[in-house]
Design a protein around this motif. Structure first.
Motif, mmCIF file in Angstrom:
data_model
loop_
_atom_site.group_PDB
_atom_site.id
_atom_site.type_symbol
_atom_site.label_atom_id
_atom_site.label_comp_id
_atom_site.label_asym_id
_atom_site.label_seq_id
_atom_site.Cartn_x
_atom_site.Cartn_y
_atom_site.Cartn_z
ATOM 1 N N GLU A 263 106.491 -8.578 43.099
ATOM 2 C CA GLU A 263 107.129 -7.281 43.201
ATOM 3 C C GLU A 263 106.101 -6.191 42.936
ATOM 4 O OE1 GLU A 263 110.779 -6.893 41.113
ATOM 5 O OE2 GLU A 263 111.397 -8.910 41.675
ATOM 6 N N LEU A 264 106.257 -5.087 43.598
ATOM 7 C CA LEU A 264 105.264 -4.024 43.592
ATOM 8 C C LEU A 264 104.990 -3.459 42.202
ATOM 9 C CD1 LEU A 264 103.375 -2.129 45.096
ATOM 10 C CD2 LEU A 264 105.355 -0.727 45.671
ATOM 11 N N GLU A 265 105.991 -2.949 41.543
ATOM 12 C CA GLU A 265 105.769 -2.303 40.242
ATOM 13 C C GLU A 265 105.259 -3.293 39.196
ATOM 14 O OE1 GLU A 265 105.679 0.923 39.886
ATOM 15 O OE2 GLU A 265 106.351 1.193 41.931
ATOM 16 N N LYS A 266 105.828 -4.498 39.191
ATOM 17 C CA LYS A 266 105.371 -5.517 38.250
ATOM 18 C C LYS A 266 103.918 -5.894 38.530
ATOM 19 C CE LYS A 266 109.727 -7.793 37.160
ATOM 20 N NZ LYS A 266 110.478 -9.048 37.271
ATOM 21 N N ARG B 243 96.862 1.906 38.113
ATOM 22 C CA ARG B 243 97.607 3.157 37.945
ATOM 23 C C ARG B 243 97.171 4.119 39.039
ATOM 24 N NH1 ARG B 243 96.293 1.290 32.948
ATOM 25 N NH2 ARG B 243 98.046 0.842 31.583
ATOM 26 N N LEU C 1 101.540 -4.058 40.048
ATOM 27 C CA LEU C 1 100.650 -2.957 39.659
ATOM 28 C C LEU C 1 100.457 -2.944 38.144
ATOM 29 C CD1 LEU C 1 101.927 -0.087 41.998
ATOM 30 C CD2 LEU C 1 99.784 -1.371 42.218
ATOM 31 N N ALA C 2 101.542 -3.104 37.397
ATOM 32 C CA ALA C 2 101.453 -3.115 35.934
ATOM 33 C C ALA C 2 100.654 -4.316 35.440
ATOM 34 C CB ALA C 2 102.852 -3.113 35.324
ATOM 35 N N ALA D 145 107.437 1.917 48.976
ATOM 36 C CA ALA D 145 108.010 0.637 48.566
ATOM 37 C C ALA D 145 107.439 -0.443 49.467
ATOM 38 C CB ALA D 145 109.530 0.681 48.695
#
Length: 97
Positions: free
Chosen positions: A1-4, A12, A6-7, A19
């Motif tokens: 998943e994208l946000e996970k 950042r 990147l984190a 999306a």
């Protein structure tokens, strides 16, 4: 998943991004690697179908077979994650290993 993703990789971006599905690994002997897909690209469309989650990509991919030619749209960050560009990559699907 994208946000996970990147984190997880402590990325950042200082630019906006769409999306999609974050690419974290590309096999060097694959057709998609030869077509130009790179780590940390974001897949936003698969053969014209919007991709916003891994399940969207899996569902779109399930409609095709190994050897079919497909086009994906990707969003690529600049090296410092401060800017971006959108590209299309066309390639033949490899068979699953």
């Amino acid at each position: 998943e994208l946000e996970k993703g990147l984190a997880s990789y402590r990325i950042r971006p200082s630019c906006s991004y769409p999306a999609g599905v974050l690419v974290v690994s590309v096999e060097a002997d694959s057709s998609i690697y030869t077509a130009g897909l790179m780590n940390f690209d974001i897949i936003t469309k698969f053969n014209g179908t919007e991709v916003q989650s891994p399940s969207d990509l899996t569902d779109a991919l399930a409609q095709y077979n190994a050897g079919d030619t497909v086009t994906i749209e990707i969003f690529r960050f600049a090296r410092d994650f401060s800017s971006e560009q959108t590209q299309q990559l066309t390639f033949k699907l490899d068979s699953a290993a």
